[in-house]
Design a protein around this motif. Structure first.
Motif, mmCIF file in Angstrom:
data_model
loop_
_atom_site.group_PDB
_atom_site.id
_atom_site.type_symbol
_atom_site.label_atom_id
_atom_site.label_comp_id
_atom_site.label_asym_id
_atom_site.label_seq_id
_atom_site.Cartn_x
_atom_site.Cartn_y
_atom_site.Cartn_z
ATOM 1 N N LEU A 4 0.815 -1.202 0.000
ATOM 2 C CA LEU A 4 0.000 0.000 0.000
ATOM 3 C C LEU A 4 0.858 1.264 0.000
ATOM 4 C CD1 LEU A 4 -2.895 -0.987 2.434
ATOM 5 C CD2 LEU A 4 -3.007 -0.752 -0.056
ATOM 6 N N ASP A 5 1.997 1.193 0.675
ATOM 7 C CA ASP A 5 2.925 2.331 0.646
ATOM 8 C C ASP A 5 3.425 2.585 -0.778
ATOM 9 O OD1 ASP A 5 2.792 2.992 3.321
ATOM 10 O OD2 ASP A 5 4.463 1.678 3.894
ATOM 11 N N VAL A 6 3.739 1.502 -1.477
ATOM 12 C CA VAL A 6 4.192 1.624 -2.872
ATOM 13 C C VAL A 6 3.095 2.270 -3.721
ATOM 14 C CG1 VAL A 6 4.850 0.352 -4.950
ATOM 15 C CG2 VAL A 6 5.803 -0.312 -2.738
ATOM 16 N N GLN A 292 -4.466 9.124 -16.178
ATOM 17 C CA GLN A 292 -5.888 9.189 -15.824
ATOM 18 C C GLN A 292 -6.372 7.865 -15.244
ATOM 19 O OE1 GLN A 292 -7.591 10.545 -19.668
ATOM 20 N NE2 GLN A 292 -8.702 12.021 -18.426
ATOM 21 N N LEU A 293 -6.045 6.797 -15.936
ATOM 22 C CA LEU A 293 -6.465 5.467 -15.503
ATOM 23 C C LEU A 293 -5.917 5.144 -14.118
ATOM 24 C CD1 LEU A 293 -7.901 2.811 -16.303
ATOM 25 C CD2 LEU A 293 -5.752 2.072 -17.332
ATOM 26 N N LEU A 294 -4.645 5.436 -13.900
ATOM 27 C CA LEU A 294 -4.019 5.153 -12.608
ATOM 28 C C LEU A 294 -4.551 6.071 -11.513
ATOM 29 C CD1 LEU A 294 -0.304 4.505 -13.635
ATOM 30 C CD2 LEU A 294 -2.006 2.832 -12.884
ATOM 31 N N PHE A 295 -4.876 7.308 -11.854
ATOM 32 C CA PHE A 295 -5.419 8.228 -10.850
ATOM 33 C C PHE A 295 -6.687 7.655 -10.234
ATOM 34 C CE2 PHE A 295 -8.601 11.494 -9.904
ATOM 35 C CZ PHE A 295 -7.946 12.191 -8.892
ATOM 36 N N TRP A 296 -7.602 7.230 -11.084
ATOM 37 C CA TRP A 296 -8.861 6.693 -10.579
ATOM 38 C C TRP A 296 -8.656 5.356 -9.866
ATOM 39 C CZ3 TRP A 296 -13.334 9.124 -10.043
ATOM 40 C CH2 TRP A 296 -13.541 10.293 -10.777
ATOM 41 N N THR A 297 -7.848 4.485 -10.445
ATOM 42 C CA THR A 297 -7.638 3.158 -9.854
ATOM 43 C C THR A 297 -6.955 3.247 -8.495
ATOM 44 O OG1 THR A 297 -7.423 2.216 -12.084
ATOM 45 C CG2 THR A 297 -6.630 0.879 -10.238
ATOM 46 N N LEU A 298 -5.871 3.990 -8.430
ATOM 47 C CA LEU A 298 -5.106 4.074 -7.180
ATOM 48 C C LEU A 298 -5.865 4.831 -6.100
ATOM 49 C CD1 LEU A 298 -1.519 4.755 -8.580
ATOM 50 C CD2 LEU A 298 -2.430 2.608 -7.681
ATOM 51 N N SER A 299 -6.549 5.896 -6.472
ATOM 52 C CA SER A 299 -7.283 6.659 -5.458
ATOM 53 C C SER A 299 -8.392 5.809 -4.842
ATOM 54 C CB SER A 299 -7.860 7.939 -6.061
ATOM 55 O OG SER A 299 -8.768 7.643 -7.110
ATOM 56 N N ILE A 300 -9.085 5.039 -5.666
ATOM 57 C CA ILE A 300 -10.164 4.178 -5.150
ATOM 58 C C ILE A 300 -9.604 3.100 -4.223
ATOM 59 C CG2 ILE A 300 -11.876 2.453 -5.815
ATOM 60 C CD1 ILE A 300 -12.400 4.174 -8.326
ATOM 61 N N VAL A 301 -8.507 2.462 -4.643
ATOM 62 C CA VAL A 301 -7.900 1.408 -3.821
ATOM 63 C C VAL A 301 -7.414 1.958 -2.485
ATOM 64 C CG1 VAL A 301 -5.942 -0.191 -3.636
ATOM 65 C CG2 VAL A 301 -7.256 -0.050 -5.772
ATOM 66 N N LEU A 302 -6.722 3.073 -2.514
ATOM 67 C CA LEU A 302 -6.180 3.649 -1.281
ATOM 68 C C LEU A 302 -7.285 4.114 -0.335
ATOM 69 C CD1 LEU A 302 -3.186 5.624 -2.834
ATOM 70 C CD2 LEU A 302 -3.023 3.624 -1.332
ATOM 71 N N ILE A 303 -8.349 4.663 -0.877
ATOM 72 C CA ILE A 303 -9.458 5.109 -0.022
ATOM 73 C C ILE A 303 -10.186 3.907 0.579
ATOM 74 C CG2 ILE A 303 -11.713 6.238 -0.052
ATOM 75 C CD1 ILE A 303 -10.526 8.236 -2.068
ATOM 76 N N PHE A 305 -8.933 1.060 1.413
ATOM 77 C CA PHE A 305 -8.107 0.516 2.492
ATOM 78 C C PHE A 305 -7.734 1.571 3.537
ATOM 79 C CE2 PHE A 305 -7.477 -2.729 -0.749
ATOM 80 C CZ PHE A 305 -7.520 -3.894 0.002
ATOM 81 N N LEU A 306 -8.276 2.810 3.365
ATOM 82 C CA LEU A 306 -8.031 3.908 4.304
ATOM 83 C C LEU A 306 -6.539 4.137 4.546
ATOM 84 C CD1 LEU A 306 -10.808 3.147 6.968
ATOM 85 C CD2 LEU A 306 -10.860 4.814 5.094
ATOM 86 N N HIS A 307 -5.773 3.962 3.495
ATOM 87 C CA HIS A 307 -4.322 4.144 3.608
ATOM 88 C C HIS A 307 -3.965 5.596 3.295
ATOM 89 C CE1 HIS A 307 -0.166 2.721 3.771
ATOM 90 N NE2 HIS A 307 0.072 3.508 2.730
ATOM 91 N N GLN A 308 -3.489 6.316 4.305
ATOM 92 C CA GLN A 308 -3.155 7.741 4.148
ATOM 93 C C GLN A 308 -4.336 8.481 3.505
ATOM 94 O OE1 GLN A 308 -0.515 9.071 5.351
ATOM 95 N NE2 GLN A 308 1.082 7.521 5.479
ATOM 96 N N TRP A 309 -5.544 8.111 3.952
ATOM 97 C CA TRP A 309 -6.743 8.572 3.263
ATOM 98 C C TRP A 309 -6.892 10.087 3.270
ATOM 99 C CZ3 TRP A 309 -10.255 11.367 6.022
ATOM 100 C CH2 TRP A 309 -10.176 11.296 7.420
ATOM 101 N N HIS A 310 -6.424 10.744 4.346
ATOM 102 C CA HIS A 310 -6.561 12.203 4.403
ATOM 103 C C HIS A 310 -5.675 12.880 3.357
ATOM 104 C CE1 HIS A 310 -3.357 10.841 7.026
ATOM 105 N NE2 HIS A 310 -2.806 12.039 7.002
ATOM 106 N N VAL A 311 -4.481 12.321 3.144
ATOM 107 C CA VAL A 311 -3.588 12.867 2.107
ATOM 108 C C VAL A 311 -4.155 12.561 0.718
ATOM 109 C CG1 VAL A 311 -1.267 12.823 1.132
ATOM 110 C CG2 VAL A 311 -1.583 12.594 3.606
ATOM 111 N N VAL A 312 -4.646 11.339 0.559
ATOM 112 C CA VAL A 312 -5.212 10.937 -0.732
ATOM 113 C C VAL A 312 -6.391 11.832 -1.111
ATOM 114 C CG1 VAL A 312 -6.427 9.095 -1.963
ATOM 115 C CG2 VAL A 312 -4.459 8.543 -0.523
ATOM 116 N N LEU A 313 -7.295 12.064 -0.156
ATOM 117 C CA LEU A 313 -8.445 12.917 -0.434
ATOM 118 C C LEU A 313 -8.012 14.346 -0.753
ATOM 119 C CD1 LEU A 313 -11.106 11.762 2.205
ATOM 120 C CD2 LEU A 313 -11.091 11.348 -0.263
#
Length: 370
Positions: A4-6, A292-303, A305-313
């Motif tokens: 998840l860090d990666v 674009q594809l990675l932005f949506w995919t990674l943001s959804i996955v990270l949110i 799993f609540l991984h660094q969710w405040h930074v991600v949001l």
């Protein structure tokens, strides 16, 4: 957690890339100010290639012939039509002395090749300055020729305009088509602004006749059935010879495809042409799509799993703010502001659609010019 860090650090890189595109590159179109060039009243030849377009010619030709411009002709190319296209053209020629007709006969070597038909039309054009559009296009003002022609100069030999699609209420497909057309225009106008012009649309494009023949016309890609507009521009455009015409009076409007399969076939042809762009352009276009594809995919996955969710949001919000501002300003210039209300949904839908046609083109070849 390490995985998840990666993903998190990869997401940061992706957001930076997206901010470069939406904030810097597309921001050039957002900041573009229309200049009012001096009217030159140079001779202009409008080139319209038509295959089975009798009905559209009956509707649109009167609008082209009614342009408020002192010196122009209309070169009509009948590309072996099986309907009343030729008869419709001849009727207009009888009433308008500035109409020329090129009746293309079928030749086995160039069967169904629009570039061959266009070449014959260009050869008979009387004027040095050529203005291209399609039979199903409507000029949105009587100043269309004047606006496009005024951007020509000794240095500016190629003028890129905007070809919109007609709005249809209550149609999701219509919104999708218009959004894809808008995003394509944002890219080719913006890249031209940073000195990397790579394409234009044949619905609204102008260049000099001598430029066409100095480049040997479509010879370099004659065997590629599509690309009479984007591949030619990709071949000859430079940072110094391209002018942008982004004024509402210069726009054309076409009737979009009425069903998903027809639009998909059209987009498959366009994607097939993009394969032959210069490497630097393919890299820029591919990087934007992948980011674009990675932005949506990674943001959804990270949110999820609540991984660094405040930074991600926070990064998601920053990217959306920059995107809305610059695309919104671009939409205002291209008279497409209504699309902004649906931006996130349209973006996801377009990414999915483009991925599908990319896979489809890997498994089968699309059909071409009617």
């Amino acid at each position: 957690m390490f995985f998840l860090d990666v993903l998190f650090y990869a997401f940061i890189i992706v957001v930076v890339i997206q901010l470069i595109y939406y904030g810097i590159i597309f921001g050039r179109l957002a900041a573009h100010k229309n200049q009012i060039p001096t009217s030159k009243n140079i001779g202009v030849s409008i080139i319209i290639c038509a295959k089975n377009e009798a009905e559209n010619l009956a509707t649109n030709l009167p609008l082209f012939l009614d342009q408020d411009y002192p010196n122009f002709e209309v070169v009509l190319i009948n590309d072996h039509s099986s309907d009343d296209t030729l008869e419709m053209m001849e009727g207009f020629k009888e009433r308008h002395p500035n109409v020329k007709i090129v009746d293309v006969k079928p030749i086995e070597k160039f069967w169904g090749n629009k570039k061959y038909a266009l070449t014959l039309g260009i050869k008979v054009a009387s004027h040095e300055h050529l203005l291209f559009t399609d039979a199903d296009c409507t000029p949105l003002s009587r100043q269309w020729i004047k606006e496009m022609a005024s951007h020509f100069s000794e240095e500016k030999t190629l003028v890129i305009g905007y070809g919109a699609y007609k709005k249809k209420k209550g149609s999701l497909l219509n919104v999708m088509i218009r959004f894809e057309t808008f995003m394509t225009a944002v890219q080719y106008f913006s890249y031209a602004k940073i000195g990397l012009p790579y394409m234009a649309v044949g619905r609204n494009l102008a260049y000099k006749k001598t430029q066409f023949f100095e480049a040997n016309g479509f010879v370099n890609h004659m065997d590629i059935m599509s690309g009479d507009d984007d591949l030619f521009v990709n071949q000859v455009a430079t940072k110094s010879n391209v002018a942008l015409c982004i004024s509402e009076d210069s726009f054309t409007e076409s009737i979009p495809k009425k069903n998903l399969n027809a639009w998909m076939l059209q987009k498959r042809r366009h994607l097939g042409s993009a394969h032959f762009y210069k490497t630097k352009h393919k890299v820029l276009l591919a990087l934007f799509y992948i980011s674009q594809l990675l932005f949506w995919t990674l943001s959804i996955v990270l949110i999820i799993f609540l991984h660094q969710w405040h930074v991600v949001l926070g990064l998601v919000a920053l990217r959306f703010i920059v995107q809305f501002i610059n695309l919104g300003l671009g939409a205002k210039k291209l008279n497409e502001t209504g699309l902004m209300y649906w931006l996130p949904l349209l973006e996801i839908s377009l990414i999915s659609f483009q991925f599908f046609i990319f896979i489809k083109n890997l498994t089968s070849k699309p059909q071409y010019w009617k």
